[in-house]
Design a protein around this motif. Structure first.
Motif, PDB file in Angstrom:
ATOM      1  N   SER A  12      56.838  21.374  76.536  1.00  0.00           N
ATOM      2  CA  SER A  12      56.712  22.833  76.542  1.00  0.00           C
ATOM      3  C   SER A  12      57.950  23.438  77.186  1.00  0.00           C
ATOM      4  CB  SER A  12      55.474  23.241  77.343  1.00  0.00           C
ATOM      5  OG  SER A  12      55.624  24.569  77.818  1.00  0.00           O
ATOM      6  N   ARG A  17      60.768  25.529  82.046  1.00  0.00           N
ATOM      7  CA  ARG A  17      61.379  26.572  82.900  1.00  0.00           C
ATOM      8  C   ARG A  17      60.802  26.505  84.311  1.00  0.00           C
ATOM      9  NH1 ARG A  17      59.339  31.068  78.692  1.00  0.00           N
ATOM     10  NH2 ARG A  17      60.650  30.465  76.941  1.00  0.00           N
ATOM     11  N   GLN A  41      45.033  22.572  75.070  1.00  0.00           N
ATOM     12  CA  GLN A  41      45.233  23.923  75.599  1.00  0.00           C
ATOM     13  C   GLN A  41      44.106  24.871  75.182  1.00  0.00           C
ATOM     14  OE1 GLN A  41      46.751  22.571  73.079  1.00  0.00           O
ATOM     15  NE2 GLN A  41      47.706  23.983  71.648  1.00  0.00           N
ATOM     16  N   LEU A  54      47.361  28.695  76.555  1.00  0.00           N
ATOM     17  CA  LEU A  54      48.779  28.321  76.564  1.00  0.00           C
ATOM     18  C   LEU A  54      49.111  27.634  77.883  1.00  0.00           C
ATOM     19  CD1 LEU A  54      50.237  31.732  75.259  1.00  0.00           C
ATOM     20  CD2 LEU A  54      49.920  29.655  73.898  1.00  0.00           C
ATOM     21  N   VAL A  55      50.188  26.866  77.866  1.00  0.00           N
ATOM     22  CA  VAL A  55      50.771  26.364  79.104  1.00  0.00           C
ATOM     23  C   VAL A  55      52.112  27.064  79.285  1.00  0.00           C
ATOM     24  CG1 VAL A  55      49.633  24.122  78.997  1.00  0.00           C
ATOM     25  CG2 VAL A  55      51.887  24.383  77.932  1.00  0.00           C
ATOM     26  N   GLN A  68      52.142  32.739  82.536  1.00  0.00           N
ATOM     27  CA  GLN A  68      53.376  33.369  82.051  1.00  0.00           C
ATOM     28  C   GLN A  68      54.562  32.879  82.898  1.00  0.00           C
ATOM     29  OE1 GLN A  68      54.077  35.000  79.329  1.00  0.00           O
ATOM     30  NE2 GLN A  68      52.022  35.458  78.593  1.00  0.00           N
ATOM     31  N   SER A  69      55.403  32.077  82.263  1.00  0.00           N
ATOM     32  CA  SER A  69      56.466  31.404  83.017  1.00  0.00           C
ATOM     33  C   SER A  69      57.377  32.377  83.774  1.00  0.00           C
ATOM     34  CB  SER A  69      57.290  30.525  82.079  1.00  0.00           C
ATOM     35  OG  SER A  69      57.856  31.293  81.043  1.00  0.00           O
ATOM     36  N   HIS A 108      61.296  32.619  71.833  1.00  0.00           N
ATOM     37  CA  HIS A 108      60.232  31.643  72.023  1.00  0.00           C
ATOM     38  C   HIS A 108      58.896  32.005  71.351  1.00  0.00           C
ATOM     39  CE1 HIS A 108      56.929  29.727  74.306  1.00  0.00           C
ATOM     40  NE2 HIS A 108      57.699  28.672  74.225  1.00  0.00           N
ATOM     41  N   ASN A 112      56.680  29.432  68.599  1.00  0.00           N
ATOM     42  CA  ASN A 112      55.658  28.676  69.304  1.00  0.00           C
ATOM     43  C   ASN A 112      54.825  27.844  68.333  1.00  0.00           C
ATOM     44  OD1 ASN A 112      54.177  27.850  71.426  1.00  0.00           O
ATOM     45  ND2 ASN A 112      53.333  29.856  71.945  1.00  0.00           N
ATOM     46  N   LEU A 113      54.198  26.807  68.880  1.00  0.00           N
ATOM     47  CA  LEU A 113      53.400  25.896  68.055  1.00  0.00           C
ATOM     48  C   LEU A 113      52.364  26.647  67.217  1.00  0.00           C
ATOM     49  CD1 LEU A 113      52.529  22.968  67.349  1.00  0.00           C
ATOM     50  CD2 LEU A 113      51.027  23.047  69.370  1.00  0.00           C
ATOM     51  N   ARG A 114      51.644  27.577  67.832  1.00  0.00           N
ATOM     52  CA  ARG A 114      50.569  28.249  67.101  1.00  0.00           C
ATOM     53  C   ARG A 114      51.123  29.109  65.968  1.00  0.00           C
ATOM     54  NH1 ARG A 114      48.342  32.662  71.591  1.00  0.00           N
ATOM     55  NH2 ARG A 114      50.324  33.708  71.883  1.00  0.00           N
TER      56      ARG A 114
HETATM   57  N1  LIG Z   1      55.050  33.635  77.269  1.00  0.00           N
HETATM   58  C1  LIG Z   1      54.411  32.430  77.706  1.00  0.00           C
HETATM   59  C2  LIG Z   1      54.416  31.444  76.555  1.00  0.00           C
HETATM   60  C3  LIG Z   1      53.576  30.247  76.826  1.00  0.00           C
HETATM   61  C4  LIG Z   1      53.531  29.381  75.582  1.00  0.00           C
HETATM   62  O1  LIG Z   1      53.608  29.878  74.456  1.00  0.00           O
HETATM   63  N2  LIG Z   1      53.413  28.056  75.789  1.00  0.00           N
HETATM   64  C5  LIG Z   1      53.411  27.161  74.667  1.00  0.00           C
HETATM   65  C6  LIG Z   1      54.190  25.898  74.986  1.00  0.00           C
HETATM   66  S1  LIG Z   1      55.891  26.228  75.252  1.00  0.00           S
HETATM   67  C7  LIG Z   1      51.981  26.768  74.329  1.00  0.00           C
HETATM   68  O2  LIG Z   1      51.172  26.607  75.210  1.00  0.00           O
HETATM   69  N3  LIG Z   1      51.692  26.626  73.036  1.00  0.00           N
HETATM   70  C8  LIG Z   1      50.407  26.201  72.600  1.00  0.00           C
HETATM   71  C9  LIG Z   1      50.084  26.672  71.218  1.00  0.00           C
HETATM   72  O3  LIG Z   1      50.920  27.298  70.574  1.00  0.00           O
HETATM   73  O4  LIG Z   1      48.966  26.379  70.791  1.00  0.00           O
HETATM   74  C10 LIG Z   1      55.139  31.860  78.925  1.00  0.00           C
HETATM   75  O5  LIG Z   1      56.320  32.127  79.070  1.00  0.00           O
HETATM   76  O6  LIG Z   1      54.504  31.161  79.736  1.00  0.00           O
END
Ligand SMILES: N[C@@H](CCC(=O)N[C@@H](CS)C(=O)NCC(=O)O)C(=O)O
Length: 216
Positions: A12, A17, A41, A54-55, A68-69, A108, A112-114
């Motif tokens: 991720s 980050r 997740q 999300l992570v 939120q990172s 980003h 994202n994966l989704r």
């Molecule tokens: N804006 C959020 C984005 C978090 C995010 O999109 N994480 C991705 C991994 S980098 C995730 O959990 N994706 C899971 C999915 O798309 O199902 C942050 O900065 O924390």
């Protein structure tokens, strides 16, 4: 005993980050792998932590959950001031935030994966089309960042700051999707300088994966 627990997936970039920032700040943390490939997740246990599914999620010692990172980096900077990630001068801070948001808000989320999964389920995008989509949006953002990148040091000046914490994971992703990085030499140079720093090296997905590997 660790101060905080990071719920994270090793690849991720948002989690990466936070790992960099925790390392730069020398904050001891436990790490729990949430496998995005296995859909962990979206399981109830993680949704209780982050309703977005999300992570990353950072759980503090009193049980408070931060998501939120960029917000987590901001909290870290306020709580563990040294070394600074965000400039204290309001103008410099706004400029650094604008650069970080090129990645965090504009590149980003649409890669994202989704989103990639939705491209496939709704529009029948195959692996090639999804990789093309991914590379397209990264390239647009990197063009903008290269234009404002320093030729020496880091976005954070002589030491890495918030933008560098976001850039390095984004370039890792770009390489995974075989994007030719030669149009952005200043960004590649910053990434190379960061790779020599222990805080960045220890946060790299390969290093995290090594630590996850079961003992032989
Ligand atoms: N804006 C959020 C984005 C978090 C995010 O999109 N994480 C991705 C991994 S980098 C995730 O959990 N994706 C899971 C999915 O798309 O199902 C942050 O900065 O924390």
């Amino acid at each position: 005993m660790s101060d905080v627990t990071l719920y994270d997936y090793f690849r991720s970039s948002a989690g990466y980050r936070v790992r960099i920032a925790l390392n730069l700040k020398r904050v001891a943390y436990d790490r729990v792998e949430i496998s995005l490939l296995q859909g962990e997740q979206r399981r109830a246990e993680h949704l209780a932590r982050n309703r977005q599914g999300l992570v990353p999620a950072l759980v503090l010692s009193d049980g408070t959950v931060l998501t939120q990172s960029l917000a987590i980096l901001d909290w870290l900077d306020g709580t563990y001031p040294e070394p600074h990630l965000f400039p204290s001068d309001p103008l410099a801070r706004a400029q650094a935030m604008a650069q970080a948001l090129v990645i965090v808000a504009d590149i980003h989320p649409i890669d994202n994966l989704r989103v990639l999964q939705r491209l496939e389920s709704q529009f029948g995008a195959d692996a090639g089309a999804k990789a093309d989509w991914y590379r397209h949006w990264i390239a647009l953002g990197l063009d903008a960042l290269e234009a404002s990148a320093p030729t020496d040091g880091f976005f954070g000046d002589t030491a890495p700051g918030v933008v560098d914490c976001c850039l390095v994971p984004q370039l890792y992703n770009a390489r995974r999707f075989e994007l030719d990085l030669s149009p952005w030499p200043k960004l590649v140079a910053i990434d190379a300088r960061a790779a020599h720093l222990p805080a960045f090296a220890a946060a790299h997905p390969d290093r995290v994966a090594d630590r996850m590997a079961p003992a032989a």
